[in-house]
Write a protein that holds these residues in place. Structure first.
Motif, PDB file in Angstrom:
ATOM      1  N   ALA A  66      24.271  61.846   4.128  1.00 29.49           N
ATOM      2  CA  ALA A  66      24.094  61.668   2.686  1.00 29.49           C
ATOM      3  C   ALA A  66      25.328  62.118   1.921  1.00 29.49           C
ATOM      4  O   ALA A  66      25.725  61.494   0.933  1.00 29.49           O
ATOM      5  CB  ALA A  66      22.865  62.433   2.208  1.00 29.49           C
ATOM      6  N   CYS A  67      25.935  63.214   2.375  1.00 32.94           N
ATOM      7  CA  CYS A  67      27.176  63.681   1.742  1.00 32.94           C
ATOM      8  C   CYS A  67      28.264  62.625   1.868  1.00 32.94           C
ATOM      9  O   CYS A  67      28.996  62.344   0.915  1.00 32.94           O
ATOM     10  CB  CYS A  67      27.644  64.981   2.381  1.00 32.94           C
ATOM     11  N   TYR A  68      28.366  62.032   3.051  1.00 32.97           N
ATOM     12  CA  TYR A  68      29.405  61.021   3.224  1.00 32.97           C
ATOM     13  C   TYR A  68      29.132  59.791   2.370  1.00 32.97           C
ATOM     14  O   TYR A  68      30.050  59.210   1.774  1.00 32.97           O
ATOM     15  CB  TYR A  68      29.578  60.597   4.689  1.00 32.97           C
ATOM     16  N   ASN A  69      27.889  59.394   2.295  1.00 30.63           N
ATOM     17  CA  ASN A  69      27.563  58.229   1.467  1.00 30.63           C
ATOM     18  C   ASN A  69      27.943  58.463   0.008  1.00 30.63           C
ATOM     19  O   ASN A  69      28.399  57.539  -0.679  1.00 30.63           O
ATOM     20  CB  ASN A  69      26.080  57.891   1.585  1.00 30.63           C
ATOM     21  N   GLU A  70      27.761  59.676  -0.478  1.00 33.43           N
ATOM     22  CA  GLU A  70      28.167  59.988  -1.843  1.00 33.43           C
ATOM     23  C   GLU A  70      29.682  59.939  -1.961  1.00 33.43           C
ATOM     24  O   GLU A  70      30.229  59.487  -2.965  1.00 33.43           O
ATOM     25  CB  GLU A  70      27.638  61.358  -2.251  1.00 33.43           C
ATOM     26  N   ALA A  71      30.375  60.397  -0.937  1.00 28.28           N
ATOM     27  CA  ALA A  71      31.836  60.338  -0.949  1.00 28.28           C
ATOM     28  C   ALA A  71      32.332  58.898  -0.876  1.00 28.28           C
ATOM     29  O   ALA A  71      33.347  58.539  -1.475  1.00 28.28           O
ATOM     30  CB  ALA A  71      32.395  61.136   0.234  1.00 28.28           C
ATOM     31  N   PHE A  72      31.604  58.074  -0.131  1.00 29.43           N
ATOM     32  CA  PHE A  72      31.987  56.678   0.115  1.00 29.43           C
ATOM     33  C   PHE A  72      32.167  55.920  -1.199  1.00 29.43           C
ATOM     34  O   PHE A  72      33.193  55.301  -1.445  1.00 29.43           O
ATOM     35  CB  PHE A  72      30.903  56.031   0.981  1.00 29.43           C
ATOM     36  N   VAL A  73      31.168  55.938  -2.031  1.00 22.96           N
ATOM     37  CA  VAL A  73      31.271  55.412  -3.398  1.00 22.96           C
ATOM     38  C   VAL A  73      30.463  56.354  -4.270  1.00 22.96           C
ATOM     39  O   VAL A  73      29.247  56.283  -4.311  1.00 22.96           O
ATOM     40  CB  VAL A  73      30.741  53.977  -3.544  1.00 22.96           C
ATOM     41  N   ALA A 120      41.664  51.697   1.702  1.00 22.71           N
ATOM     42  CA  ALA A 120      41.653  50.299   1.255  1.00 22.71           C
ATOM     43  C   ALA A 120      40.435  49.966   0.404  1.00 22.71           C
ATOM     44  O   ALA A 120      40.274  48.830  -0.037  1.00 22.71           O
ATOM     45  CB  ALA A 120      41.684  49.367   2.477  1.00 22.71           C
ATOM     46  N   ARG A 121      39.601  50.973   0.165  1.00 23.93           N
ATOM     47  CA  ARG A 121      38.309  50.708  -0.473  1.00 23.93           C
ATOM     48  C   ARG A 121      38.413  50.493  -1.979  1.00 23.93           C
ATOM     49  O   ARG A 121      37.545  49.858  -2.582  1.00 23.93           O
ATOM     50  CB  ARG A 121      37.359  51.876  -0.168  1.00 23.93           C
ATOM     51  N   PHE A 122      39.476  51.015  -2.591  1.00 26.09           N
ATOM     52  CA  PHE A 122      39.666  50.865  -4.034  1.00 26.09           C
ATOM     53  C   PHE A 122      41.095  50.406  -4.318  1.00 26.09           C
ATOM     54  O   PHE A 122      42.022  50.734  -3.583  1.00 26.09           O
ATOM     55  CB  PHE A 122      39.420  52.191  -4.760  1.00 26.09           C
ATOM     56  N   GLY A 125      43.964  50.618  -9.530  1.00 25.00           N
ATOM     57  CA  GLY A 125      43.283  50.733 -10.819  1.00 25.00           C
ATOM     58  C   GLY A 125      41.854  51.226 -10.726  1.00 25.00           C
ATOM     59  O   GLY A 125      41.162  51.333 -11.749  1.00 25.00           O
ATOM     60  N   GLY A 126      41.363  51.501  -9.492  1.00 22.50           N
ATOM     61  CA  GLY A 126      40.021  52.043  -9.335  1.00 22.50           C
ATOM     62  C   GLY A 126      38.929  51.014  -9.141  1.00 22.50           C
ATOM     63  O   GLY A 126      37.744  51.348  -9.213  1.00 22.50           O
ATOM     64  N   ASP A 127      39.320  49.764  -8.880  1.00 25.76           N
ATOM     65  CA  ASP A 127      38.307  48.727  -8.648  1.00 25.76           C
ATOM     66  C   ASP A 127      37.882  48.718  -7.186  1.00 25.76           C
ATOM     67  O   ASP A 127      38.711  48.862  -6.277  1.00 25.76           O
ATOM     68  CB  ASP A 127      38.848  47.349  -9.039  1.00 25.76           C
ATOM     69  N   LEU A 128      36.600  48.522  -6.965  1.00 26.43           N
ATOM     70  CA  LEU A 128      36.037  48.495  -5.619  1.00 26.43           C
ATOM     71  C   LEU A 128      36.466  47.205  -4.915  1.00 26.43           C
ATOM     72  O   LEU A 128      36.419  46.118  -5.483  1.00 26.43           O
ATOM     73  CB  LEU A 128      34.515  48.567  -5.711  1.00 26.43           C
ATOM     74  N   VAL A 129      36.890  47.331  -3.662  1.00 27.60           N
ATOM     75  CA  VAL A 129      37.312  46.185  -2.867  1.00 27.60           C
ATOM     76  C   VAL A 129      36.305  45.972  -1.742  1.00 27.60           C
ATOM     77  O   VAL A 129      36.071  46.877  -0.930  1.00 27.60           O
ATOM     78  CB  VAL A 129      38.724  46.395  -2.269  1.00 27.60           C
ATOM     79  N   ARG A 130      35.705  44.800  -1.696  1.00 28.34           N
ATOM     80  CA  ARG A 130      34.739  44.509  -0.644  1.00 28.34           C
ATOM     81  C   ARG A 130      35.428  44.478   0.724  1.00 28.34           C
ATOM     82  O   ARG A 130      36.626  44.210   0.830  1.00 28.34           O
ATOM     83  CB  ARG A 130      34.050  43.172  -0.898  1.00 28.34           C
ATOM     84  N   LEU A 131      34.674  44.707   1.768  1.00 23.36           N
ATOM     85  CA  LEU A 131      35.232  44.754   3.119  1.00 23.36           C
ATOM     86  C   LEU A 131      36.010  43.478   3.447  1.00 23.36           C
ATOM     87  O   LEU A 131      37.096  43.528   4.033  1.00 23.36           O
ATOM     88  CB  LEU A 131      34.107  44.968   4.139  1.00 23.36           C
ATOM     89  N   ARG A 132      35.472  42.327   3.071  1.00 24.75           N
ATOM     90  CA  ARG A 132      36.137  41.068   3.400  1.00 24.75           C
ATOM     91  C   ARG A 132      37.506  40.937   2.734  1.00 24.75           C
ATOM     92  O   ARG A 132      38.372  40.221   3.229  1.00 24.75           O
ATOM     93  CB  ARG A 132      35.250  39.881   3.010  1.00 24.75           C
ATOM     94  N   ASP A 133      37.723  41.640   1.631  1.00 17.59           N
ATOM     95  CA  ASP A 133      38.960  41.514   0.867  1.00 17.59           C
ATOM     96  C   ASP A 133      39.932  42.677   1.076  1.00 17.59           C
ATOM     97  O   ASP A 133      41.002  42.695   0.472  1.00 17.59           O
ATOM     98  CB  ASP A 133      38.631  41.401  -0.626  1.00 17.59           C
ATOM     99  N   GLN A 134      39.569  43.642   1.906  1.00 14.28           N
ATOM    100  CA  GLN A 134      40.418  44.819   2.057  1.00 14.28           C
ATOM    101  C   GLN A 134      41.705  44.527   2.817  1.00 14.28           C
ATOM    102  O   GLN A 134      41.729  43.685   3.725  1.00 14.28           O
ATOM    103  CB  GLN A 134      39.645  45.939   2.769  1.00 14.28           C
ATOM    104  N   ASP A 135      42.779  45.234   2.425  1.00 15.68           N
ATOM    105  CA  ASP A 135      44.056  45.166   3.134  1.00 15.68           C
ATOM    106  C   ASP A 135      43.940  46.048   4.373  1.00 15.68           C
ATOM    107  O   ASP A 135      43.996  47.279   4.291  1.00 15.68           O
ATOM    108  CB  ASP A 135      45.178  45.664   2.218  1.00 15.68           C
TER     109      ASP A 135
END
Length: 288
Positions: A66-73, A120-122, A125-135
């Motif tokens: 749960a801690c990691y999920n909060e860190a994730f986003v 690669a998740r953001f 500018g702080g916008d969320l990047v979906r997995l399919r679009d990540q560098d």
């Protein structure tokens, strides 16, 4: 568990409520009840005997996850990479302390693989990047390897569990050089096994999303499977976002927009809201 997340890890009531997919008011009531139970039963704050520790590992893993999920986003709309790194460290610590529990290694593998993608998740500018679009050049190769090693340790114990299967799914994603290179057959197969051990609505949702990638021709049938989950996941914004994606693929833009708008109303996370708004801008009604 909720009280531990609030009192020990320092997560706010809003953050813990997000982890349990409930309202803040509902979560606050749970915490109050837990505190009253502790006082009424005279439960002491002490380290349990060694013999009692293994029975508590499942709850410990839930807290770390749960801690990691909060860190994730984070609830704030960003990611807390320091909290994420702490959760990875704790998962590895627990696995090393109790090496005979395969799920401990599964959690360590899962969190390391997930955290490898943090860079690669953001966007800047702080916008969320979906997995399919990540560098994917920004993924941490060392962390990906740290995820493979505990997964191998878990496999040696021959006691499969949900966390190990989630870790295996994350590892398959980590091996793909591009989104198009993803081994969807393997991912779908792992989700089938996971659904047998954990037939929860969220697992069924994720399985359907993976199947839609593997078998695009079954999109209509998969949408029907998602519709069955409405009562369980109607309050969960990723559910509506997933429905919007399938509806869009089926050429039903009006319904897709309605689903995205529902998802938008259900999340207060700034990054997620910006992502949903960008989808609505890209696919306005009448453009298809």
């Amino acid at each position: 568990i909720a009280l531990t997340l609030r009192a020990v890890t320092g997560l706010t009531t809003a953050q813990v409520a997000r982890a349990f997919l409930v309202s803040e008011a509902t979560l606050a009531q749970r915490i109050v009840r837990a505190k009253r139970k502790i006082v009424a039963a005279g439960i002491a704050l002490e380290v349990p005997d060694a013999a009692a520790l293994p029975a508590r590992l499942s709850d410990v893993r839930t807290v770390i996850y749960a801690c990691y999920n909060e860190a994730f986003v984070s609830t704030t709309g960003t990611q807390d990479r320091a909290l994420g790194a702490d959760a990875v460290w704790l998962a590895e610590l627990v696995a090393a302390a109790f090496p005979g529990d395969a799920e401990n290694w599964g959690l360590a593998a899962l969190l390391a693989s997930q955290h490898a993608r943090a860079g690669a998740r953001f966007t800047v500018g702080g916008d969320l990047v979906r997995l399919r679009d990540q560098d994917r050049t920004r993924w941490d190769a060392d962390l990906l390897e740290r995820g493979r090693r505990p997964l191998a340790r878990a496999a040696e114990l021959r006691r499969p569990g949900p966390l190990q299967l989630q870790a295996a799914i994350a590892a398959v994603h980590g091996e793909a050089a591009t989104w198009d290179d993803t081994d969807w057959l393997q991912i779908v197969s792992l989700y089938e096994l996971l659904a047998q051990l954990d037939p929860s609505p969220i697992v069924r949702l994720n399985r359907a999303v993976a199947l839609a990638e593997f078998l695009p021709g079954r999109t209509a049938r998969l949408l029907a499977e998602l519709d069955v989950l409405a009562d369980s996941l109607g309050h969960y914004h990723p559910y509506h976002a997933a429905r919007a994606e399938l509806l869009r693929r089926l050429g039903r833009p009006d319904e897709a927009e309605a689903a995205d708008l529902t998802a938008l109303r259900l999340t207060q996370n700034d990054a997620e809201r910006r992502l949903l708004r960008s989808r609505l801008r890209r696919h306005p009604i009448g453009d298809e």
